[in-house]
Write an enzyme that holds these catalytic residues in place. Structure first.
Site: not given
Ligand code: CP
Ligand code: NVA
Length: 330
Positions: A108, A135, A138, A231, A272, A317
């Site tokens: 990440r 991402h 996700q 988001d 998310c 996830r």
């Protein structure tokens, strides 16, 4: 043709065909069943993975850690700033070292190019746990959640509200275009996704039976939609000075009861996470003090409503990351 992802890296959804994404979703469902029924699945016993985080995380880190252990693997976590990478050692050198010790690498960080470079030099599967641009893990969780809640992916009307050119906006547009959803980015023009990516996604949507629409109009963009997604307005790595302009641009794109009432009757709300839906975080409290906003991208009412599926999404996830690791390492 049978899908085989062994040895592949998972860097962005654009690299995967709809059949491969379908395979990963089905595999995730199997792992979810196994977890629910306490069926042991230490299918990668004896392997080792490393998790490199240059930004903070709750869901992604915990998902990789728990999924890795459930699969029987050893898991090493390197927190932001605790490795030599970037400062004293190049990405290429770090990749070649880690590739000698570990069977897979999660990363990440900031630039997408960095995760691509890790994959190029390490010789083992690399999984993108979020960059400024994409991402992808996700996305699998989000697609799985939509399918679980609405019973289908193809033909679903999906509206993303907010910063449509961040990692989430980009990734959701690609994921929806690949899997036949009708994607709408409902955002101010300044925050529309990059034109080149929009063109690519429009072509993908033509092939899948989906569509891609960009609009500034909240009423039109959310009318009768099945999924409302948002988001945070300022992403990790952006300077805090951008809050003021971002709030001005995005305030009218807040997901609130009026927006949900304009959507389909059984529409779901997705995010998310983490989310600023109250003042119970230090940033949330700070924004309230400076700008008088008690909630940002989504109201607390919507976040806590029956239509909100954000915690199912968070759980997914783990199941989907497990599927990615298993498929690429088995
Ligand atoms: N959604 C997500 O990636 O959460 P974290 O930042 O907590 O990993
Ligand atoms: N756009 C957000 C997503 C967090 C999961 C960020 O990059 O901070």
């Amino acid at each position: 043709m049978a899908v085989n992802l062994r040895g592949r890296s998972f860097l962005k959804m654009l690299d995967f065909s709809p059949a491969e994404i379908r395979y990963l979703l089905d595999l995730s469902k199997n792992f979810k069943d196994m977890k629910r029924t306490h069926t042991p699945h230490r299918l990668l016993e004896g392997r080792n993975i490393v998790l490199l985080f240059e930004k903070t995380s709750t869901r992604t880190r915990c998902s990789f850690e728990v999924a890795g252990r459930d699969l029987g693997m050893g898991v090493t976590y390197l927190d932001p700033g605790s490795s030599q990478m970037g400062n004293k050692e190049s990405i290429a050198d770090t990749a070649r070292v880690l590739g000698r010790m570990f069977d897979g690498i999660e990363y990440r960080g900031y630039k997408q190019e960095l995760v691509e470079e890790l994959a190029k030099f390490s010789g083992v599967p690399v999984w993108n746990g979020l960059t400024d641009q994409y991402h992808p893990t996700q996305m699998l969780a989000d697609l799985l959640t939509i399918e679980e809640k609405l019973g289908r992916l193809k033909g679903v009307k999906f509206t993303y509200m907010g910063d449509a050119r961040n990692n989430m906006g980009n990734s959701l547009m690609v994921a929806c275009a690949k899997m036949g959803l009708h994607f709408t980015a409902c955002a101010p023009k300044e925050l529309f996704p990059e034109e080149g990516l929009v063109d690519v996604c429009k072509k993908l949507a033509e092939e899948s039976g989906g569509s891609v629409t960009l609009t500034e109009d909240v009423e039109a963009g959310t009318k009768g939609t099945d999924v409302i997604y948002t988001d945070i307005w300022v992403s990790m790595g952006e300077p805090k000075e951008v809050w003021e302009t971002r709030i001005k641009l995005l305030q009218k794109y807040q997901v609130n009861a009026k927006v949900m009432a304009n959507a389909a009757q059984d529409a779901i709300f997705m995010h998310c996470l983490p989310s600023f839906h109250d003042t119970k975080t230090s940033i949330g409290a700070d924004i309230f003090e400076k700008f008088g906003l008690p909630e940002m991208e989504v109201t607390d009412e919507v976040f806590e409503s029956k239509q909100s599926v954000v915690f199912d999404e968070a759980e997914n996830r783990m199941h989907t990351i497990k599927a990615v690791m298993y498929a690429t390492l088995c």
